[in-house]
Design a protein around this motif. Structure first.
Motif, PDB file in Angstrom:
ATOM      1  N   ILE A 137       0.922  -1.108   0.377  1.00 37.02           N
ATOM      2  CA  ILE A 137      -0.191  -0.195   0.285  1.00 37.02           C
ATOM      3  C   ILE A 137       0.983   1.258   0.383  1.00 37.02           C
ATOM      4  N   GLN A 138       0.711   2.300  -0.700  1.00 33.02           N
ATOM      5  CA  GLN A 138       1.549   3.391  -1.107  1.00 33.02           C
ATOM      6  C   GLN A 138       0.590   4.296  -0.569  1.00 33.02           C
ATOM      7  N   SER A 139       1.169   5.450   0.138  1.00 27.90           N
ATOM      8  CA  SER A 139       0.496   6.688   0.525  1.00 27.90           C
ATOM      9  C   SER A 139       0.338   7.280  -0.414  1.00 27.90           C
ATOM     10  N   VAL A 140      -0.764   7.411  -0.945  1.00 27.66           N
ATOM     11  CA  VAL A 140      -1.510   7.662  -2.303  1.00 27.66           C
ATOM     12  C   VAL A 140      -2.106   7.827  -2.237  1.00 27.66           C
ATOM     13  N   VAL A 141      -3.682   8.798  -2.335  1.00 27.39           N
ATOM     14  CA  VAL A 141      -4.733   8.313  -3.013  1.00 27.39           C
ATOM     15  C   VAL A 141      -5.014   9.101  -4.413  1.00 27.39           C
ATOM     16  N   LEU A 142      -5.416   8.388  -5.228  1.00 30.66           N
ATOM     17  CA  LEU A 142      -5.670   8.553  -6.234  1.00 30.66           C
ATOM     18  C   LEU A 142      -7.008   9.234  -7.028  1.00 30.66           C
ATOM     19  N   GLY A 143      -8.182   8.699  -6.442  1.00 31.56           N
ATOM     20  CA  GLY A 143      -9.070   8.969  -6.389  1.00 31.56           C
ATOM     21  C   GLY A 143      -9.653   8.359  -7.684  1.00 31.56           C
ATOM     22  N   ARG A 144      -8.906   8.451  -8.669  1.00 32.33           N
ATOM     23  CA  ARG A 144      -9.587   7.206  -9.648  1.00 32.33           C
ATOM     24  C   ARG A 144      -8.501   6.772 -10.478  1.00 32.33           C
ATOM     25  N   GLY A 145      -8.893   5.616 -11.328  1.00 27.15           N
ATOM     26  CA  GLY A 145      -7.437   4.971 -11.925  1.00 27.15           C
ATOM     27  C   GLY A 145      -8.220   3.561 -11.959  1.00 27.15           C
ATOM     28  N   LEU A 146      -7.525   2.055 -12.449  1.00 24.01           N
ATOM     29  CA  LEU A 146      -7.677   1.105 -12.650  1.00 24.01           C
ATOM     30  C   LEU A 146      -7.110   0.181 -11.087  1.00 24.01           C
ATOM     31  N   PRO A 147      -8.440  -0.447 -11.072  1.00 22.52           N
ATOM     32  CA  PRO A 147      -8.552  -0.907  -9.622  1.00 22.52           C
ATOM     33  C   PRO A 147      -7.454  -2.412  -9.455  1.00 22.52           C
ATOM     34  N   LEU A 148      -7.300  -2.736  -8.535  1.00 26.41           N
ATOM     35  CA  LEU A 148      -6.281  -3.763  -7.950  1.00 26.41           C
ATOM     36  C   LEU A 148      -6.991  -5.342  -7.976  1.00 26.41           C
ATOM     37  N   PHE A 149      -8.380  -4.810  -7.807  1.00 22.18           N
ATOM     38  CA  PHE A 149      -9.929  -5.459  -8.177  1.00 22.18           C
ATOM     39  C   PHE A 149     -10.894  -4.935  -8.914  1.00 22.18           C
ATOM     40  N   PRO A 150     -11.018  -5.080  -9.951  1.00 19.95           N
ATOM     41  CA  PRO A 150     -12.197  -4.723 -10.871  1.00 19.95           C
ATOM     42  C   PRO A 150     -13.376  -4.985 -10.550  1.00 19.95           C
ATOM     43  N   ALA A 151     -14.487  -4.184 -11.167  1.00 20.20           N
ATOM     44  CA  ALA A 151     -16.079  -5.085 -11.084  1.00 20.20           C
ATOM     45  C   ALA A 151     -16.158  -6.224 -11.305  1.00 20.20           C
ATOM     46  N   GLY A 152     -16.699  -7.499 -11.389  1.00 21.44           N
ATOM     47  CA  GLY A 152     -16.950  -8.200 -11.121  1.00 21.44           C
ATOM     48  C   GLY A 152     -16.195  -9.171 -11.194  1.00 21.44           C
ATOM     49  N   THR A 153     -14.884  -9.181 -10.356  1.00 18.57           N
ATOM     50  CA  THR A 153     -14.611  -9.495  -9.103  1.00 18.57           C
ATOM     51  C   THR A 153     -15.350 -10.206  -7.922  1.00 18.57           C
ATOM     52  N   GLU A 154     -15.101 -11.468  -8.350  1.00 15.69           N
ATOM     53  CA  GLU A 154     -16.184 -12.329  -6.894  1.00 15.69           C
ATOM     54  C   GLU A 154     -15.602 -12.063  -5.801  1.00 15.69           C
ATOM     55  N   GLU A 155     -16.715 -11.690  -4.347  1.00 11.73           N
ATOM     56  CA  GLU A 155     -16.664 -11.913  -3.006  1.00 11.73           C
ATOM     57  C   GLU A 155     -15.076 -12.778  -2.839  1.00 11.73           C
ATOM     58  N   GLY A 156     -14.351 -12.966  -2.040  1.00 17.18           N
ATOM     59  CA  GLY A 156     -13.630 -13.809  -1.566  1.00 17.18           C
ATOM     60  C   GLY A 156     -12.620 -13.451  -0.170  1.00 17.18           C
ATOM     61  N   ARG A 157     -12.751 -14.917   0.526  1.00 16.73           N
ATOM     62  CA  ARG A 157     -12.090 -14.066   2.117  1.00 16.73           C
ATOM     63  C   ARG A 157     -10.571 -14.826   1.573  1.00 16.73           C
ATOM     64  N   LEU A 158     -10.044 -13.735   2.478  1.00 19.42           N
ATOM     65  CA  LEU A 158      -8.924 -13.953   2.586  1.00 19.42           C
ATOM     66  C   LEU A 158      -7.980 -14.199   4.216  1.00 19.42           C
ATOM     67  N   GLN A 159      -7.198 -14.554   3.830  1.00 16.42           N
ATOM     68  CA  GLN A 159      -6.420 -14.420   6.173  1.00 16.42           C
ATOM     69  C   GLN A 159      -5.690 -13.663   5.625  1.00 16.42           C
ATOM     70  N   LEU A 160      -5.159 -11.754   6.841  1.00 14.19           N
ATOM     71  CA  LEU A 160      -4.399 -11.549   6.548  1.00 14.19           C
ATOM     72  C   LEU A 160      -2.795 -12.549   7.957  1.00 14.19           C
ATOM     73  N   VAL A 161      -1.745 -12.072   7.683  1.00 14.21           N
ATOM     74  CA  VAL A 161      -0.894 -13.075   7.958  1.00 14.21           C
ATOM     75  C   VAL A 161       0.576 -12.501   8.009  1.00 14.21           C
ATOM     76  N   ASP A 162       1.001 -11.543   7.707  1.00 12.56           N
ATOM     77  CA  ASP A 162       1.803 -10.465   8.328  1.00 12.56           C
ATOM     78  C   ASP A 162       0.981  -8.916   7.698  1.00 12.56           C
ATOM     79  N   ALA A 163       1.861  -7.923   8.707  1.00 15.09           N
ATOM     80  CA  ALA A 163       1.876  -6.484   8.099  1.00 15.09           C
ATOM     81  C   ALA A 163       2.749  -5.683   8.764  1.00 15.09           C
ATOM     82  N   HIS A 164       3.354  -5.586   7.369  1.00 14.08           N
ATOM     83  CA  HIS A 164       5.022  -5.105   7.737  1.00 14.08           C
ATOM     84  C   HIS A 164       5.162  -3.286   7.452  1.00 14.08           C
TER      85      HIS A 164
END
Length: 182
Positions: A137-164
């Motif tokens: 995660i970069q410390s910037v807000v773009l306001g608009r752009g190409l999303p990492l998870f575009p429309a149509g991405t199905e819901e999915g659960r992830l488990q956070l295992v590390d934050a650095h």
């Protein structure tokens, strides 16, 4: 980090940066907003992979950076128009992602880097093919752009295992698919 059941398997890993508001590029594909003061684990990561998979827009963007940055790595690029072709850097494919990964994994080797963009991420997610997610995660807000998870991405659960936290610009979040955690 080894996902349970993947110790001896070539893992498919997403390693990607995004803005605080979820964009991986500006609408025109540019990533001029990326900044930082180090390699953020990139050198260790790139040493752990021998194959990369990306979409055709990402490939074209990388070509625009100048010298090919992935020398010595096998590269697959998803493209309907150029499927079956090859150039100096990549083999183009439209093969279903589970079949592509099965073919790659038939050979001994290192891990596989899913580079991007968002449509490739969506395709691999919907087929439950990403073993690890490394999201910077970069410390910037773009306001608009190409999303990492575009429309149509199905819901999915992830488990956070590390934050650095690396510095004032970057936080790395590492996730596994929730069903990978016992």
């Amino acid at each position: 980090m080894d996902r349970p059941g993947t110790r001896n398997r070539r893992m498919c890993q997403l390693f990607i940066a995004m803005s605080c508001d979820g964009f991986i590029a500006r609408l025109d594909g540019s990533v001029d907003w990326l900044q930082g003061e180090g390699d953020y684990g990139y050198n260790d990561f790139i040493d752990s992979v021998d194959t990369i998979i990306m979409g055709s827009r990402t490939y074209d963007q990388v070509l625009g950076f100048g010298a090919w940055p992935y020398e010595g790595l096998r590269c697959y690029v998803y493209s309907r128009k150029r499927a079956g072709q090859q150039d100096a850097h990549a083999q183009f494919t439209s093969m279903p992602p589970d079949e592509l990964l099965a073919d790659i994994r038939r050979e001994d080797g290192k891990h596989i880097w899913l580079v991007g963009g968002g449509e490739i991420v969506r395709l691999f997610m919907q087929n439950n093919l990403i073993d690890e997610y490394h999201v910077f995660i970069q410390s910037v807000v773009l306001g608009r752009g190409l999303p990492l998870f575009p429309a149509g991405t199905e819901e999915g659960r992830l488990q956070l295992v590390d934050a650095h936290r690396y510095d004032r610009h970057i936080v790395r979040l590492t996730y596994l698919p929730a069903d990978a955690i016992a």
